[in-house]
Design an enzyme around this catalytic site. Structure first.
Site, PDB file in Angstrom:
ATOM      1  N   ASP A  12       7.601   0.759  -3.047  1.00 52.97           N
ATOM      2  CA  ASP A  12       8.048   0.559  -1.659  1.00 52.97           C
ATOM      3  C   ASP A  12       7.006   0.971  -0.627  1.00 52.97           C
ATOM      4  OD1 ASP A  12      10.455  -0.295  -2.745  1.00 52.97           O
ATOM      5  OD2 ASP A  12      11.343   1.704  -2.645  1.00 52.97           O
ATOM      6  N   LYS A  15       4.016  -3.245  -0.187  1.00 44.62           N
ATOM      7  CA  LYS A  15       3.171  -4.226  -0.893  1.00 44.62           C
ATOM      8  C   LYS A  15       3.483  -5.655  -0.472  1.00 44.62           C
ATOM      9  CE  LYS A  15       4.734  -2.626  -4.781  1.00 44.62           C
ATOM     10  NZ  LYS A  15       5.515  -1.481  -4.299  1.00 44.62           N
ATOM     11  N   GLY A  39      11.554  -5.036  -4.978  1.00 45.29           N
ATOM     12  CA  GLY A  39      12.106  -5.586  -3.744  1.00 45.29           C
ATOM     13  C   GLY A  39      10.981  -5.579  -2.737  1.00 45.29           C
ATOM     14  N   HIS A  40      10.349  -6.714  -2.543  1.00 42.62           N
ATOM     15  CA  HIS A  40       9.179  -6.799  -1.660  1.00 42.62           C
ATOM     16  C   HIS A  40       9.563  -7.530  -0.376  1.00 42.62           C
ATOM     17  CE1 HIS A  40       6.281  -6.341  -5.332  1.00 42.62           C
ATOM     18  NE2 HIS A  40       7.122  -5.342  -5.197  1.00 42.62           N
ATOM     19  N   GLN A 223       6.391  -1.969  -8.153  1.00 39.50           N
ATOM     20  CA  GLN A 223       6.555  -0.509  -8.293  1.00 39.50           C
ATOM     21  C   GLN A 223       5.267   0.196  -7.848  1.00 39.50           C
ATOM     22  OE1 GLN A 223       7.754  -2.479 -11.390  1.00 39.50           O
ATOM     23  NE2 GLN A 223       9.398  -2.746  -9.921  1.00 39.50           N
ATOM     24  N   ARG A 302      20.003   1.775  -1.842  1.00 41.40           N
ATOM     25  CA  ARG A 302      20.125   3.242  -1.886  1.00 41.40           C
ATOM     26  C   ARG A 302      19.197   3.891  -0.861  1.00 41.40           C
ATOM     27  NH1 ARG A 302      18.787   4.462  -8.080  1.00 41.40           N
ATOM     28  NH2 ARG A 302      17.335   2.753  -7.695  1.00 41.40           N
TER      29      ARG A 302
END
Ligand code: GDP
Ligand code: IMO
Ligand code: MG
Length: 423
Positions: A12, A15, A39-40, A223, A302
């Site tokens: 996160d 990227k 999740g980009h 990641q 989250r």
């Protein structure tokens, strides 16, 4: 040649935004590891796109995008994403390709991932529940199903039965959960076969040929270094090699073809899920970073844990990735903080650690040695030239650069493509 873009912290880092920014100068954008856990985020003309499997270069209509063999592919997630893109007027037809030898994430991988993490109890990893670890486990256990196997109906059925045998035994006898029927999975996934068939390629051959022709490839890491299966904070990691080296095994290209390695680094630190985090701010200061930085997971929603910049970690990331340069994101989020801290060492049991310790006991229980710098108050979100940044923001960048020993070449000051300071 290949430029690899890699996360230098716990994911996160931004990227997605940086890949989108750099993609303008590339011909091909290729994901090399991870799966739907990623999740980009890319913000374009006020529209927010979150990519899980589709490479973050897809918004340029003339770019080729690739999902490499190192990625684990969940067809449900992939086509949700593609359908959303097509509805938004972005066609992927004829320019999104999948490696034949990528492994597939199937319904049982997701169910098992969620059950296993629940069974870990206090030792839970807080996975994304996307079936990542369980798909890679099958791959290494040699009972995985590759895209090419999925495309041949009889082979798929045969492999499905083998993969489900032990899992169903565990579901029934141990987890007391419902068993999953191969027939049902076979039927439910049928709708994806023809769509995937049109997208598969021998990506190793394709990429090497394109590179030979002089095409530029941007390898998109998911990641980050400290979620890497080998170098991360094991066992609180993901199940793949996120570091730059993963680009070679995850795409089928030689290290000789990599010409540049760029690390993406957030100007503070965040982490989602469980695991040690020495510079974590548990009180109001962490809350402020979370609110200002909008630190909520792009995949699971989250809240992300937030803390000070950890130079010990990023220095190690520079080493194992072989970083040529760093792009720093979210500098705007630090605006208004009076004193900003940088972690420069750890202390444990009377010993000083200037380098990242792989010993989990040390890393989980250490005290942090900080340096403190003065902050700035000016809004920097519209600044595009380095000279216009407040003096203290420049001092912060310079000090981090000095400790890490890698030039910070670009600074991102907001989520959209235009909010970028070139140095
Ligand atoms: P990734 O997984 O590394 O691609 O990062 P994520 O997309 O999960 O999280 C980064 C978040 O920060 C996203 O919401 C981005 O839109 C946002 N973002 C990226 N760069 C900046 C920046 O420079 N400033 C601010 N305020 N937000 C940013
Ligand atoms: P991007 O690409 C941040 C974390 C999970 C969990 C651990 C293992 O957006 O930076 P997994 O589902 O992979 O088995 O979960 O890794 N995690 C991430 N954290 N960004 C990500 O991806 C992540 N992908 C996985 O929260 O702690
Ligand atoms: Mg993310």
């Amino acid at each position: 040649m290949i430029t690899v873009v890699v996360g230098t912290q716990w994911g996160d880092e931004g990227k997605g935004k940086i890949i989108d920014y750099l993609a303008k100068d590339a011909d091909i954008i290729a994901r090399y590891q991870g799966g739907g856990n990623a999740g980009h985020t890319v913000v374009l003309k006020d529209k927010r796109y979150i990519f899980h499997l589709v490479p973050s270069g897809i918004l340029y209509p003339d770019k080729i995008c690739i999902i490499g063999n190192g990625v684990v592919l969940d067809p449900v997630s992939l086509f949700e994403e593609i359908d959303y893109l097509e509805k938004s007027g972005i066609s992927v037809e004829g320019r999104l390709f999948i490696a034949e030898n990528a492994h597939m994430t199937l319904p049982y991988h997701k169910v098992l991932d969620q059950i296993e993490d629940k069974f870990r109890g206090r030792g839970a990893l807080g996975t994304t529940g996307r079936g990542i670890g369980t798909t890679y486990a099958d791959k290494f256990n040699r009972i995985g199903i590759r895209v090419i196997d999925f495309l041949e109906e009889d082979i798929f059925m045969e492999k499905l039965k083998i993969a489900l045998e032990l899992k169903n035994y565990l579901f029934r006898e141990y987890y007391k959960e419902q068993m999953l029927s191969p027939d049902r999975i076979y039927k439910e996934t049928k709708i994806y076969r023809d769509r995937i068939k049109k997208m598969v390629k021998n990506i190793a051959i394709y990429l090497n040929e394109e590179i030979e022709k002089g095409k530029d490839v941007l390898a998109e890491g998911a990641q980050g270094t400290f979620l890497d299966i080998d170098f991360g904070t094991y066992p609180y990691v993901t199940a793949s090699n996120c570091i730059a080296g993963g680009a070679c095994t995850g795409l089928g290209v030689s290290p000789k073809k990599v010409s540049r390695i760029i690390g993406v680094v957030k100007s503070y630190t965040t982490r989602v899920g469980m695991g040690p985090f020495p510079t974590e701010l548990k009180g109001i200061e962490g809350e402020v970073l979370r609110k200002t930085g909008n630190e909520y997971g792009a995949t699971t929603g989250r809240p992300r844990r937030c803390g000070w910049f950890d130079a010990v970690l990023v220095k190690f990331a520079a080493l194992v990735n072989g970083l040529d340069e760093l792009v720093m994101t979210k500098l705007d989020v630090l605006t208004g903080i009076e004193k900003i801290k940088i972690a420069v060492a750890y202390k444990f049991d009377g010993k000083l650690y200037k380098d990242y310790p792989l010993n989990a006991k040390v890393f989980s229980n250490c005290d942090v040695v900080y340096e403190e710098l003065d902050g700035w108050k000016e809004d920097i979100s519209t600044i595009t030239s380095y000279n216009k940044l407040p003096g203290n923001a420049k001092k912060y960048i310079d000090r981090i650069e000095e400790i890490i020993g890698v030039p910070i070449t670009k600074i991102s000051v907001g989520s959209s493509r235009e909010q970028m300071v070139e140095r």
